[in-house]
Motif scaffolding. Structure first.
Motif, PDB file in Angstrom:
ATOM      1  N   VAL A  77       0.838  -1.207   0.000  1.00 29.44           N
ATOM      2  CA  VAL A  77       0.000   0.000   0.000  1.00 29.44           C
ATOM      3  C   VAL A  77       0.867   1.249   0.000  1.00 29.44           C
ATOM      4  CG1 VAL A  77      -1.617   1.340   1.412  1.00 29.44           C
ATOM      5  CG2 VAL A  77      -2.016  -1.094   1.048  1.00 29.44           C
ATOM      6  N   LEU A  78       1.874   1.274   0.858  1.00 29.41           N
ATOM      7  CA  LEU A  78       2.755   2.445   0.920  1.00 29.41           C
ATOM      8  C   LEU A  78       3.534   2.634  -0.385  1.00 29.41           C
ATOM      9  CD1 LEU A  78       4.115   2.331   4.577  1.00 29.41           C
ATOM     10  CD2 LEU A  78       2.547   3.984   3.588  1.00 29.41           C
ATOM     11  N   SER A  79       3.948   1.549  -0.986  1.00 31.80           N
ATOM     12  CA  SER A  79       4.661   1.654  -2.262  1.00 31.80           C
ATOM     13  C   SER A  79       3.764   2.250  -3.341  1.00 31.80           C
ATOM     14  CB  SER A  79       5.153   0.281  -2.714  1.00 31.80           C
ATOM     15  OG  SER A  79       6.106  -0.218  -1.823  1.00 31.80           O
ATOM     16  N   SER A  80       2.516   1.807  -3.372  1.00 38.79           N
ATOM     17  CA  SER A  80       1.600   2.368  -4.378  1.00 38.79           C
ATOM     18  C   SER A  80       1.330   3.848  -4.104  1.00 38.79           C
ATOM     19  CB  SER A  80       0.290   1.580  -4.410  1.00 38.79           C
ATOM     20  OG  SER A  80      -0.408   1.730  -3.196  1.00 38.79           O
ATOM     21  N   GLU A  81       1.228   4.223  -2.823  1.00 40.10           N
ATOM     22  CA  GLU A  81       1.020   5.636  -2.490  1.00 40.10           C
ATOM     23  C   GLU A  81       2.228   6.475  -2.887  1.00 40.10           C
ATOM     24  OE1 GLU A  81       0.009   5.965   1.626  1.00 40.10           O
ATOM     25  OE2 GLU A  81      -1.968   5.066   1.343  1.00 40.10           O
ATOM     26  N   VAL A  82       3.418   5.947  -2.678  1.00 37.68           N
ATOM     27  CA  VAL A  82       4.632   6.669  -3.052  1.00 37.68           C
ATOM     28  C   VAL A  82       4.687   6.840  -4.570  1.00 37.68           C
ATOM     29  CG1 VAL A  82       7.155   6.474  -3.170  1.00 37.68           C
ATOM     30  CG2 VAL A  82       5.981   6.088  -1.010  1.00 37.68           C
ATOM     31  N   LYS A  83       4.326   5.801  -5.305  1.00 39.77           N
ATOM     32  CA  LYS A  83       4.327   5.910  -6.769  1.00 39.77           C
ATOM     33  C   LYS A  83       3.317   6.950  -7.241  1.00 39.77           C
ATOM     34  CE  LYS A  83       5.977   1.280  -7.748  1.00 39.77           C
ATOM     35  NZ  LYS A  83       5.646  -0.038  -8.286  1.00 39.77           N
ATOM     36  N   LYS A 128       8.003   8.346   2.717  1.00 40.44           N
ATOM     37  CA  LYS A 128       9.282   7.642   2.662  1.00 40.44           C
ATOM     38  C   LYS A 128       9.777   7.304   4.058  1.00 40.44           C
ATOM     39  CE  LYS A 128      11.043   9.285  -1.779  1.00 40.44           C
ATOM     40  NZ  LYS A 128      12.069  10.073  -2.453  1.00 40.44           N
ATOM     41  N   LYS A 129       9.591   8.239   4.998  1.00 40.68           N
ATOM     42  CA  LYS A 129       9.994   7.965   6.386  1.00 40.68           C
ATOM     43  C   LYS A 129       9.187   6.829   6.972  1.00 40.68           C
ATOM     44  CE  LYS A 129      11.675  12.600   7.463  1.00 40.68           C
ATOM     45  NZ  LYS A 129      11.431  13.841   8.227  1.00 40.68           N
ATOM     46  N   GLU A 130       7.892   6.800   6.680  1.00 41.89           N
ATOM     47  CA  GLU A 130       7.039   5.710   7.169  1.00 41.89           C
ATOM     48  C   GLU A 130       7.508   4.375   6.602  1.00 41.89           C
ATOM     49  OE1 GLU A 130       2.827   6.188   6.745  1.00 41.89           O
ATOM     50  OE2 GLU A 130       2.892   8.258   7.430  1.00 41.89           O
ATOM     51  N   MET A 131       7.850   4.348   5.324  1.00 40.79           N
ATOM     52  CA  MET A 131       8.340   3.101   4.725  1.00 40.79           C
ATOM     53  C   MET A 131       9.643   2.684   5.357  1.00 40.79           C
ATOM     54  SD  MET A 131       7.365   3.102   0.715  1.00 40.79           S
ATOM     55  CE  MET A 131       8.235   1.586   0.526  1.00 40.79           C
ATOM     56  N   ASP A 132      10.526   3.625   5.641  1.00 39.08           N
ATOM     57  CA  ASP A 132      11.790   3.296   6.281  1.00 39.08           C
ATOM     58  C   ASP A 132      11.569   2.744   7.679  1.00 39.08           C
ATOM     59  OD1 ASP A 132      13.261   4.031   4.071  1.00 39.08           O
ATOM     60  OD2 ASP A 132      13.678   6.073   4.802  1.00 39.08           O
TER      61      ASP A 132
END
Length: 135
Positions: A77-83, A128-132
């Protein structure tokens, strides 16, 4: 004739002689029963311990599987939001470039676009911080 005291001594010797081996066998039997009981309790306790350990292992494995799938879903989900945000930033960059090229007296619109672009970049950095943190 024998006096009464001698008869009782002879009688008590005979009863002691008769009861001696049977008392030994009786005590040996009870010691054996108690030993078998202690061994049975020890074996059963070890069996229960192994059973509880295997159940705990199975439960922890199931919980780890659930956590792993949840983690992977959140990452997706986070990857799709970042994209999506990257696409939005790219479109804002293109719009900003177009606006810069065509700007004359419309500097207020350009400033608004810069502000919007700045906000989108902040959101992108936060994601990005959340993904990290999740990684």
């Amino acid at each position: 004739m024998q006096p009464l005291a001698e008869k009782s001594q002879v009688h008590s010797r005979r009863s002691t002689a008769r009861s001696g081996p049977s008392v030994k066998w009786f005590l040996l039997f009870w010691i054996l029963i108690i030993g078998l009981g202690v061994y049975a309790v020890y074996s059963y306790t070890n069996h229960l311990k192994q059973q509880v350990l295997s159940e705990l292992s199975l439960q922890s494995q199931q919980q780890l599987t659930v956590l792993k799938s949840d983690y992977e879903a959140r990452i997706a989900v986070l990857s799709s939001e970042v994209k999506e945000l990257q696409n939005t930033v790219q479109s804002f960059n293109e719009l900003l470039t177009f606006t810069k090229d065509n700007a004359s007296a419309k500097t207020d619109n350009s400033n608004k676009l810069y502000t919007q672009l700045s906000e989108v970049r902040k959101q992108l950095d936060a994601l990005k911080k959340e993904m990290d943190l999740i990684k």
